[in-house]
Write a protein that holds these residues in place. Structure first.
Motif, PDB file in Angstrom:
ATOM      1  N   ARG A 135       0.834  -1.212   0.000  1.00 12.76           N
ATOM      2  CA  ARG A 135       0.000   0.000   0.000  1.00 12.76           C
ATOM      3  C   ARG A 135       0.868   1.261   0.000  1.00 12.76           C
ATOM      4  NH1 ARG A 135      -2.714  -4.257  -0.510  1.00 12.76           N
ATOM      5  NH2 ARG A 135      -4.715  -4.562   0.562  1.00 12.76           N
ATOM      6  N   LEU A 136       1.995   1.220   0.709  1.00 11.55           N
ATOM      7  CA  LEU A 136       2.902   2.368   0.714  1.00 11.55           C
ATOM      8  C   LEU A 136       3.511   2.588  -0.668  1.00 11.55           C
ATOM      9  CD1 LEU A 136       4.600   1.660   4.143  1.00 11.55           C
ATOM     10  CD2 LEU A 136       3.166   3.643   3.618  1.00 11.55           C
ATOM     11  N   ARG A 137       3.834   1.512  -1.359  1.00  9.90           N
ATOM     12  CA  ARG A 137       4.370   1.650  -2.712  1.00  9.90           C
ATOM     13  C   ARG A 137       3.308   2.167  -3.679  1.00  9.90           C
ATOM     14  NH1 ARG A 137       8.414  -3.660  -3.247  1.00  9.90           N
ATOM     15  NH2 ARG A 137      10.024  -2.781  -1.874  1.00  9.90           N
ATOM     16  N   MET A 138       2.074   1.779  -3.461  1.00  8.58           N
ATOM     17  CA  MET A 138       0.980   2.346  -4.264  1.00  8.58           C
ATOM     18  C   MET A 138       0.867   3.851  -4.037  1.00  8.58           C
ATOM     19  SD  MET A 138      -0.565   0.075  -6.191  1.00  8.58           S
ATOM     20  CE  MET A 138      -2.193   0.778  -6.484  1.00  8.58           C
ATOM     21  N   ALA A 139       1.056   4.282  -2.796  1.00  3.98           N
ATOM     22  CA  ALA A 139       1.013   5.711  -2.489  1.00  3.98           C
ATOM     23  C   ALA A 139       2.148   6.458  -3.187  1.00  3.98           C
ATOM     24  CB  ALA A 139       1.087   5.920  -0.982  1.00  3.98           C
ATOM     25  N   ARG A 140       3.348   5.916  -3.133  1.00  5.42           N
ATOM     26  CA  ARG A 140       4.487   6.549  -3.806  1.00  5.42           C
ATOM     27  C   ARG A 140       4.263   6.632  -5.303  1.00  5.42           C
ATOM     28  NH1 ARG A 140       7.861   9.671  -3.546  1.00  5.42           N
ATOM     29  NH2 ARG A 140       9.798   8.656  -4.064  1.00  5.42           N
ATOM     30  N   ALA A 141       3.723   5.563  -5.874  1.00  2.00           N
ATOM     31  CA  ALA A 141       3.507   5.539  -7.319  1.00  2.00           C
ATOM     32  C   ALA A 141       2.422   6.514  -7.746  1.00  2.00           C
ATOM     33  CB  ALA A 141       3.158   4.126  -7.771  1.00  2.00           C
ATOM     34  N   MET A 142       1.514   6.873  -6.839  1.00  2.02           N
ATOM     35  CA  MET A 142       0.484   7.865  -7.166  1.00  2.02           C
ATOM     36  C   MET A 142       1.043   9.276  -7.135  1.00  2.02           C
ATOM     37  SD  MET A 142      -3.411   8.036  -5.663  1.00  2.02           S
ATOM     38  CE  MET A 142      -3.432   9.476  -4.609  1.00  2.02           C
ATOM     39  N   GLY A 143       2.209   9.442  -6.520  1.00  2.86           N
ATOM     40  CA  GLY A 143       2.832  10.754  -6.469  1.00  2.86           C
ATOM     41  C   GLY A 143       2.901  11.357  -5.087  1.00  2.86           C
ATOM     42  N   CYS A 144       2.562  10.564  -4.064  1.00  4.81           N
ATOM     43  CA  CYS A 144       2.585  11.089  -2.698  1.00  4.81           C
ATOM     44  C   CYS A 144       3.987  10.984  -2.106  1.00  4.81           C
ATOM     45  CB  CYS A 144       1.588  10.335  -1.831  1.00  4.81           C
ATOM     46  SG  CYS A 144      -0.129  10.678  -2.264  1.00  4.81           S
ATOM     47  N   ASN A 145       4.306  11.931  -1.228  1.00  6.73           N
ATOM     48  CA  ASN A 145       5.599  11.909  -0.529  1.00  6.73           C
ATOM     49  C   ASN A 145       5.445  11.841   0.985  1.00  6.73           C
ATOM     50  OD1 ASN A 145       4.900  14.542   0.226  1.00  6.73           O
ATOM     51  ND2 ASN A 145       6.128  15.478  -1.390  1.00  6.73           N
ATOM     52  N   ALA A 146       4.215  11.724   1.436  1.00 10.92           N
ATOM     53  CA  ALA A 146       3.944  11.643   2.877  1.00 10.92           C
ATOM     54  C   ALA A 146       2.754  10.716   3.091  1.00 10.92           C
ATOM     55  CB  ALA A 146       3.656  13.016   3.465  1.00 10.92           C
ATOM     56  N   VAL A 147       2.703  10.118   4.276  1.00  9.60           N
ATOM     57  CA  VAL A 147       1.592   9.238   4.623  1.00  9.60           C
ATOM     58  C   VAL A 147       1.085   9.615   6.018  1.00  9.60           C
ATOM     59  CG1 VAL A 147       3.214   7.428   5.345  1.00  9.60           C
ATOM     60  CG2 VAL A 147       0.823   6.854   4.934  1.00  9.60           C
ATOM     61  N   PRO A 148      -0.028  10.334   6.095  1.00 14.70           N
ATOM     62  CA  PRO A 148      -0.654  10.588   7.405  1.00 14.70           C
ATOM     63  C   PRO A 148      -1.312   9.310   7.908  1.00 14.70           C
ATOM     64  CG  PRO A 148      -1.330  12.213   5.750  1.00 14.70           C
ATOM     65  CD  PRO A 148      -0.700  11.077   5.018  1.00 14.70           C
ATOM     66  N   ILE A 149      -1.200   9.054   9.203  1.00 14.91           N
ATOM     67  CA  ILE A 149      -1.788   7.842   9.786  1.00 14.91           C
ATOM     68  C   ILE A 149      -2.474   8.180  11.104  1.00 14.91           C
ATOM     69  CG2 ILE A 149      -0.136   6.275   8.694  1.00 14.91           C
ATOM     70  CD1 ILE A 149       1.319   6.058  11.408  1.00 14.91           C
ATOM     71  N   TYR A 150      -3.660   7.643  11.283  1.00 14.49           N
ATOM     72  CA  TYR A 150      -4.319   7.695  12.582  1.00 14.49           C
ATOM     73  C   TYR A 150      -3.762   6.606  13.485  1.00 14.49           C
ATOM     74  CZ  TYR A 150      -8.306  10.828  11.475  1.00 14.49           C
ATOM     75  OH  TYR A 150      -9.107  11.890  11.182  1.00 14.49           O
ATOM     76  N   LEU A 151      -3.626   6.927  14.766  1.00 16.30           N
ATOM     77  CA  LEU A 151      -3.484   5.919  15.808  1.00 16.30           C
ATOM     78  C   LEU A 151      -4.831   5.827  16.518  1.00 16.30           C
ATOM     79  CD1 LEU A 151      -0.046   6.538  17.574  1.00 16.30           C
ATOM     80  CD2 LEU A 151      -0.544   5.321  15.463  1.00 16.30           C
ATOM     81  N   PHE A 152      -5.344   4.619  16.648  1.00 18.52           N
ATOM     82  CA  PHE A 152      -6.604   4.409  17.361  1.00 18.52           C
ATOM     83  C   PHE A 152      -6.269   3.949  18.777  1.00 18.52           C
ATOM     84  CE2 PHE A 152      -7.581   3.452  12.837  1.00 18.52           C
ATOM     85  CZ  PHE A 152      -8.420   4.534  12.598  1.00 18.52           C
ATOM     86  N   TRP A 153      -6.443   4.855  19.712  1.00 15.81           N
ATOM     87  CA  TRP A 153      -6.076   4.595  21.106  1.00 15.81           C
ATOM     88  C   TRP A 153      -6.637   3.266  21.586  1.00 15.81           C
ATOM     89  CZ3 TRP A 153      -7.733   8.593  25.454  1.00 15.81           C
ATOM     90  CH2 TRP A 153      -7.309   8.120  26.717  1.00 15.81           C
ATOM     91  N   ASN A 154      -7.920   2.998  21.288  1.00 17.79           N
ATOM     92  CA  ASN A 154      -8.538   1.786  21.827  1.00 17.79           C
ATOM     93  C   ASN A 154      -7.996   0.510  21.193  1.00 17.79           C
ATOM     94  OD1 ASN A 154      -9.909   1.826  19.330  1.00 17.79           O
ATOM     95  ND2 ASN A 154     -11.781   2.663  20.229  1.00 17.79           N
ATOM     96  N   GLN A 155      -7.261   0.629  20.100  1.00 18.32           N
ATOM     97  CA  GLN A 155      -6.603  -0.556  19.549  1.00 18.32           C
ATOM     98  C   GLN A 155      -5.348  -0.898  20.343  1.00 18.32           C
ATOM     99  OE1 GLN A 155      -4.321  -0.373  16.015  1.00 18.32           O
ATOM    100  NE2 GLN A 155      -4.918  -2.402  15.301  1.00 18.32           N
ATOM    101  N   HIS A 156      -4.772   0.101  20.985  1.00 15.05           N
ATOM    102  CA  HIS A 156      -3.509  -0.097  21.690  1.00 15.05           C
ATOM    103  C   HIS A 156      -3.685  -0.260  23.204  1.00 15.05           C
ATOM    104  CE1 HIS A 156      -1.119   0.719  18.112  1.00 15.05           C
ATOM    105  NE2 HIS A 156      -1.968   1.690  17.849  1.00 15.05           N
ATOM    106  N   GLU A 157      -4.834   0.168  23.739  1.00 12.94           N
ATOM    107  CA  GLU A 157      -5.068   0.047  25.180  1.00 12.94           C
ATOM    108  C   GLU A 157      -6.523  -0.357  25.419  1.00 12.94           C
ATOM    109  OE1 GLU A 157      -4.508   2.477  29.420  1.00 12.94           O
ATOM    110  OE2 GLU A 157      -5.277   3.487  27.640  1.00 12.94           O
ATOM    111  N   ALA A 158      -6.815  -1.631  25.260  1.00 12.18           N
ATOM    112  CA  ALA A 158      -8.180  -2.103  25.478  1.00 12.18           C
ATOM    113  C   ALA A 158      -8.538  -2.100  26.961  1.00 12.18           C
ATOM    114  CB  ALA A 158      -8.348  -3.509  24.899  1.00 12.18           C
ATOM    115  N   ARG A 159      -7.557  -2.354  27.813  1.00 10.00           N
ATOM    116  CA  ARG A 159      -7.739  -2.329  29.266  1.00 10.00           C
ATOM    117  C   ARG A 159      -6.819  -1.263  29.853  1.00 10.00           C
ATOM    118  NH1 ARG A 159     -12.312  -4.883  29.642  1.00 10.00           N
ATOM    119  NH2 ARG A 159     -12.324  -7.112  29.277  1.00 10.00           N
TER     120      ARG A 159
END
Length: 615
Positions: free
Chosen positions: A68-92
């Motif tokens: 997916r990152l290579r697809m982004a580069r091939a489209m012409g992007c030079n950056a990848v913004p990403i969300y972190l989902f807190w509840n995925q990393h700390e369920a308890r």
């Protein structure tokens, strides 16, 4: 594609990037400087146009991150913004995971680095993103009066713990320390929710105290009200979206002296259950992108690739009649579809970016497509009944919410005996979200929060104390707007002919993968409880190398699907989604196991695999 990151290093100083005004080098290793100029972003002191292709690691099998990152580069992007989902990393509370599977964000960042992409980190703590509760952990809602996204001490205590955990995992990957992370976003679209800038300043100070030296940015809608409440002095302004000159001028007036960019330019849109697929017109997008490119503005596509809301991660909106749950697919009609294939708009955007971006070097070729396959129809057989595998009851006078019982997702069965009022109008006050009502083991009807339904007529029973059972399904917590506190289950009370019903047994059913896999088979179909809530099962063989496929659930009513222990997500006959994405890494050569839970029917049926989500 291989899931092993390439170990190439980044070119010291990003000289090629500095000369081109954009990231054209494949990699770099030496620390670099990413700073805010008065109007532009500066990389090693040179103006830089960011073109972002947003995607979310949690929604993509880790084996496909590099593709997916290579697809982004091939489209012409030079950056990848990403969300972190807190509840995925700390369920308890206090139990963090930044290492396993799609939670290994450091690995994703290093893969982005190897592909020559900067990372724009969007860690929230609230992110929206059509994700359950906007990424906030549901355990927060166990506090009956908690205030989210503000300075409630209980909320801030949890936020501080989260920020410290994120910082331990990712702060070493800041660009000035040789990593790819160039900017960090403070909160998300806060001006659409509240006006406590003191809270935003407190978040910024907390990130700084944990060692974050890179520039910060905010992201808000392009109105005076939203920008006035959501932006911060000295912090770059993201516009969701910035589609015309007036939007940028407004942002500069409200928060002068910092760069302004379109942090969310929308190439697609989200879809709720019961709707037609969102398919926005292409021409407005192309017009907006042309403006941004010709004006030299930095911008990011939200999203370039959406992925999937696997498991119970999909969120909801509060429109319509008050509740609109999101489908399992997060395809979003994005340029890169759910399975990683380029749409026609991908090539149109790639052509424009190549012609108009500041960096005129040739774009890389697209990576090889991920293989797909079909599967012949598999007849599923009745396997087990939910009703015959209930956990021990938890007793309470009044009905409890999921969160009050530390129960995050899935189902809850509520049981009580009727004394006094035994028939008439039954009202589930504060039903969140879907309910199936049974009287003495007989299905009376379904109630749907989407449709504003919360009552039905309960018929007379010959039993001295009829047994009322209410099976409630949580469909995803609201992730945007003022109704963010969206507890699940029966959130108020139950009444019959105006009488409040008390004395409830609760059976929480989180439907965890291991539990579902371990369900013993019934002796025969005749031995199963006759009510909906059956698990159906089939095994199938793959002779060669597994490939991606889409499972067609159109012969089933409503429920969830597991393959080899992986929860693909929810299906629902009301559509529009009838096929669920099954990535090849979750399959294996040889024997595979498919389990389907149907909450609406006992008929069963067959499931087949297709090469695309839609016919």
């Amino acid at each position: 594609m291989s899931s092993t990151p390439r170990r190439s290093s980044w070119i010291a100083g990003l000289l090629a990037l500095a000369l081109a005004g954009s990231i054209s080098a494949p990699a770099w290793s030496a620390p670099a400087r990413f700073e805010l100029g008065r109007d532009e972003f500066l990389l090693n002191g040179q103006p830089t146009q960011l073109i972002g292709c947003e995607m979310h690691p949690a929604r993509i099998p880790p084996e496909y991150w590099q593709h997916r990152l290579r697809m982004a580069r091939a489209m012409g992007c030079n950056a990848v913004p990403i969300y972190l989902f807190w509840n995925q990393h700390e369920a308890r509370p206090g139990q963090f995971d930044f290492k396993t599977g799609s939670r290994d964000i450091a690995r994703f960042a290093r893969l982005a680095q190897a592909e020559g992409l900067l990372v724009l980190l969007r860690p929230g703590p609230y992110v929206c993103g059509e994700w359950d509760l906007g990424g906030l952990p549901p355990y927060l809602l166990a506090h009956a009066d908690i205030g989210l996204r503000g300075q409630d001490p209980r909320y801030l205590q949890a936020v501080t713990r989260y920020v410290r955990a994120v910082s331990r995992a990712l702060a070493p990957l800041q660009i000035q320390r040789g990593g790819p992370i160039a900017m960090l976003q403070i909160e998300n679209e806060y001006g659409s929710y509240a006006n406590d800038r003191g809270y935003l300043k407190r978040l910024a100070a907390l990130w700084r105290a944990e060692g974050w030296q890179i520039p910060f940015y905010t992201a808000d809608g392009p109105t005076a009200q939203m920008l006035g409440a959501g932006s911060l002095p000295g912090v770059a302004v993201g516009l969701d979206s910035g589609s015309e000159p007036a939007h940028f001028e407004l942002a500069r007036r409200i928060n002068p002296g910092v760069p302004v960019f379109s942090s969310e330019t929308y190439p697609g849109w989200l879809t709720h259950w019961g709707e037609a697929w969102a398919r926005p017109e292409l021409e407005p997008l192309l017009k907006e992108v042309d403006f941004l490119l010709r004006a030299g503005k930095s911008f990011s596509f939200y999203v370039a690739h959406g992925g999937s809301n696997f498991g119970f991660t999909a969120g909801a909106n509060s429109g319509g009649k008050g509740y609109e749950p999101d489908v399992t697919s997060y395809d979003y009609d994005a340029p890169i579809d759910e399975q990683g294939r380029p749409r026609a708009k991908y090539f149109q955007l790639r052509e424009r970016i190549a012609a108009l971006r500041q960096d005129r070097s040739p774009l890389p070729e697209l990576p090889a497509p991920i293989p797909v396959m079909s599967l012949p129809a598999l007849q599923l057989e009745p396997h087990a009944s939910l009703w015959q595998h209930l956990p021990p009851a938890r007793r309470s006078s009044h009905p409890k919410t999921f969160e009050a019982l530390s129960h995050e997702q899935g189902l809850m069965l509520y049981r009580t005996r009727l004394v006094g009022a035994r028939s008439g109008k039954l009202v589930l006050h504060g039903l969140h979200d879907l309910a199936s009502v049974y009287l003495d083991g007989r299905l009376i009807g379904h109630l749907d929060r989407r449709l504003g339904e919360n009552s039905l007529e309960l018929p007379a029973s010959e039993a001295a104390e009829p047994l009322l059972e209410i099976l409630v399904e949580a469909m995803g917590r609201i992730n945007f707007g003022p109704l963010l506190v969206d507890r699940k289950g029966i959130t108020e009370r139950v009444s019959l002919n105006g009488m409040t019903l008390l004395g409830w047994d609760h059976h929480p059913l989180p439907l965890r993968e291991r539990w579902v896999q371990g369900l013993p088979a019934a002796a025969s179909a005749a031995a199963l409880d006759p009510r909906p809530g059956r698990f159906f099962k089939a095994s199938f063989e793959i002779a060669g190398t597994p490939a991606d496929t889409f499972l067609d659930l159109s012969q089933f009513g409503k429920g969830m699907v597991w393959v080899n222990g992986h929860n693909l997500g929810r299906y629902w006959a009301i559509g529009p989604q009838q096929r669920l994405y099954l990535p090849a890494p979750w399959l294996r050569q040889g024997r595979n196991e498919l389990i389907v839970l149907d909450l609406r029917s006992t008929a069963g049926g067959s499931v087949s695999g297709w090469e695309a989500m839609n016919p």
